[in-house]
Structure formats: C-alpha cells, structure tokens
Design a protein around this motif. Structure first.
Motif, PDB file in Angstrom:
ATOM      1  N   ASP A   1       0.444  -1.315  -0.170  1.00 52.11           N
ATOM      2  CA  ASP A   1       0.196  -0.281  -0.039  1.00 52.11           C
ATOM      3  C   ASP A   1       0.978   1.391  -0.126  1.00 52.11           C
ATOM      4  O   ASP A   1       0.706   2.720  -1.072  1.00 52.11           O
ATOM      5  CB  ASP A   1      -0.835   0.240   1.032  1.00 52.11           C
ATOM      6  CG  ASP A   1      -1.752  -0.970   1.021  1.00 52.11           C
ATOM      7  OD1 ASP A   1      -1.974  -1.351   0.197  1.00 52.11           O
ATOM      8  OD2 ASP A   1      -2.784  -1.318   1.890  1.00 52.11           O
ATOM      9  N   SER A   2       1.734   1.540   0.985  1.00 57.69           N
ATOM     10  CA  SER A   2       2.881   2.436   1.154  1.00 57.69           C
ATOM     11  C   SER A   2       3.767   2.679  -0.266  1.00 57.69           C
ATOM     12  O   SER A   2       3.671   4.106  -1.236  1.00 57.69           O
ATOM     13  CB  SER A   2       3.390   2.399   1.683  1.00 57.69           C
ATOM     14  OG  SER A   2       3.159   2.384   3.444  1.00 57.69           O
ATOM     15  N   PHE A   3       3.846   1.667  -1.363  1.00 59.33           N
ATOM     16  CA  PHE A   3       4.556   1.816  -2.410  1.00 59.33           C
ATOM     17  C   PHE A   3       3.732   1.564  -3.835  1.00 59.33           C
ATOM     18  O   PHE A   3       4.085   2.977  -4.302  1.00 59.33           O
ATOM     19  CB  PHE A   3       5.029   0.635  -2.219  1.00 59.33           C
ATOM     20  CG  PHE A   3       5.699   0.553  -3.986  1.00 59.33           C
ATOM     21  CD1 PHE A   3       6.957   0.313  -4.047  1.00 59.33           C
ATOM     22  CD2 PHE A   3       5.534   0.125  -5.155  1.00 59.33           C
ATOM     23  CE1 PHE A   3       7.229   0.266  -5.567  1.00 59.33           C
ATOM     24  CE2 PHE A   3       5.765  -0.471  -6.564  1.00 59.33           C
ATOM     25  CZ  PHE A   3       7.269   0.090  -6.410  1.00 59.33           C
ATOM     26  N   ALA A   4       2.573   1.679  -3.424  1.00 56.86           N
ATOM     27  CA  ALA A   4       1.424   2.384  -4.159  1.00 56.86           C
ATOM     28  C   ALA A   4       1.125   3.533  -4.267  1.00 56.86           C
ATOM     29  O   ALA A   4       0.906   4.571  -5.696  1.00 56.86           O
ATOM     30  CB  ALA A   4       0.260   1.158  -4.528  1.00 56.86           C
TER      31      ALA A   4
END
Length: 208
Positions: free
Chosen positions: A5-8
């Motif tokens: 989620d953080s990477f997205a």
C-alpha cells in the motif's frame, strides 16, 4: 499488504509529480532561484553527512559558492573568448590539431609508463637480496666466537717442517748440537777445521 500500500501510494505521488513537471505551463526549474532560509556559522552534522564531509557549515561565506548557477565574470569572459577562437578554426585545421594533441598525449603516456616500469624494476633489483643471512650469521659467529670450528689439528701438522724439509731439519739439529758444545771443547773443534785447511792446501799444488 502495508508495504504494498505504501509503495502504491509513493508510486502514484511520483507519477503525479512527473505529470506536473512535464506540463507545458510549469516553469523550468533552471529558471528558479534557490534562496537559503537558514544560515548558521555552527557545524551542521546533517550537511556533513549529505555532502560526505565536504561542507561542514552552511554560512554566509559558503552559500554564494555552492548555490552559484553561473561562473565568475572573469571565467565567463575567458570561456566566451575560447568559444570565439574555436569558431574561427576550420575543420581541417582543428582535425590536425586534434591529431597532434593526441600524438603528444600518447607519447607522454608512453614515457610515463616506461618510467613507472623502470622504477618498479629498479625497486625490485634493490629489494632483491644478494646474500644469505644464515651464512653471514654463521661466518660472523665463527670468526668472533669460534662457533662451529673443530679443535682437531690436521694430520702431519706437527712434523711437517722436518718431513717436508729434511735439510732444514739437519740445520736445526746441527744448530742444537753446536749449542750443546761447551767452551772447553774449542781446541777439539779447531782440529777438524785445520785438517780441512790442510786438505784444501794439499789439493792445490804449488801453494804453501
């Protein structure tokens, strides 16, 4: 899932930022002026870490040099003069100058490499040992302290003079015999001498 989620989220923000920067209405960053908001003469560890130890402080003295976008006026004038001189040279002349410069550089590199090889070979020759330390130490110990020397004498060393030189032995024996003769035997020694003289006179007729 939280990492994804953080990477997205980061990927979406970067894409949005790229779109904003590539938009035709966005001004060029090279035309923007960077204004330092905080200047301090004290040592800043964060700046030291980011600049790998090159800039210890961010003060009024170093800001004009590190945030400058144009060279000094003198350097700029010299650069313009070089560009003007380069534009006047024809391509053929420029090619000849490039070839001559490359030749000079190659000759210089050959000389430098030759000097390095000679210096390395000379260093190897100097560092090479020309003697055996163990033999040297053994020789010094034998000369100084007699270490390793034998106490036996070679055979025949005692009577070498008499055996090798019989005449010398007879002379030594005669000398020892003459020393043992007492003074009272002097007339007895004269008789053989006189006899020898008389025999010599008898062998030469006509002389008295």
């Amino acid at each position: 899932p939280s990492v994804l989620d953080s990477f997205a989220l980061l990927s979406g923000q970067l894409n949005t930022l790229n779109k904003v920067l590539k938009h035709e209405k966005t001004p060029l960053l090279r035309n923007q002026v960077i204004i330092p908001l905080v200047l301090s003469p004290d040592r800043d560890e964060e700046i030291m870490r980011q600049t790998e130890g090159r800039v210890p402080v961010f003060s009024h003295e170093v800001v004009p040099d590190h945030l400058r976008t144009k060279p000094d006026p003198e350097v700029e004038e010299q650069e313009k003069q070089l560009i003007t001189d380069a534009a006047r040279i024809s391509p053929d002349v420029a090619q000849k100058q490039i070839q001559s410069l490359n030749k000079m550089c190659s000759n210089l590199l050959e000389k430098i490499s030759k000097e390095e090889r000679e210096s390395e070979s000379g260093g190897l020759r100097q560092n090479k040992q020309t003697f055996n330390p163990a033999d040297t130490n053994a020789l010094v110990a034998a000369v100084a302290f007699g270490k390793g020397l034998s106490n036996r004498r070679p055979p025949g060393s005692g009577g070498s003079v008499q055996s090798s030189q019989p005449g010398a032995g007879a002379i030594i024996a005669g000398a020892s015999g003459m020393q043992q003769v007492p003074m009272s035997g002097a007339p007895a020694q004269q008789q053989p001498l006189l006899a020898g003289v008389q025999m010599a006179q008898a062998g030469q007729p006509g002389k008295k």
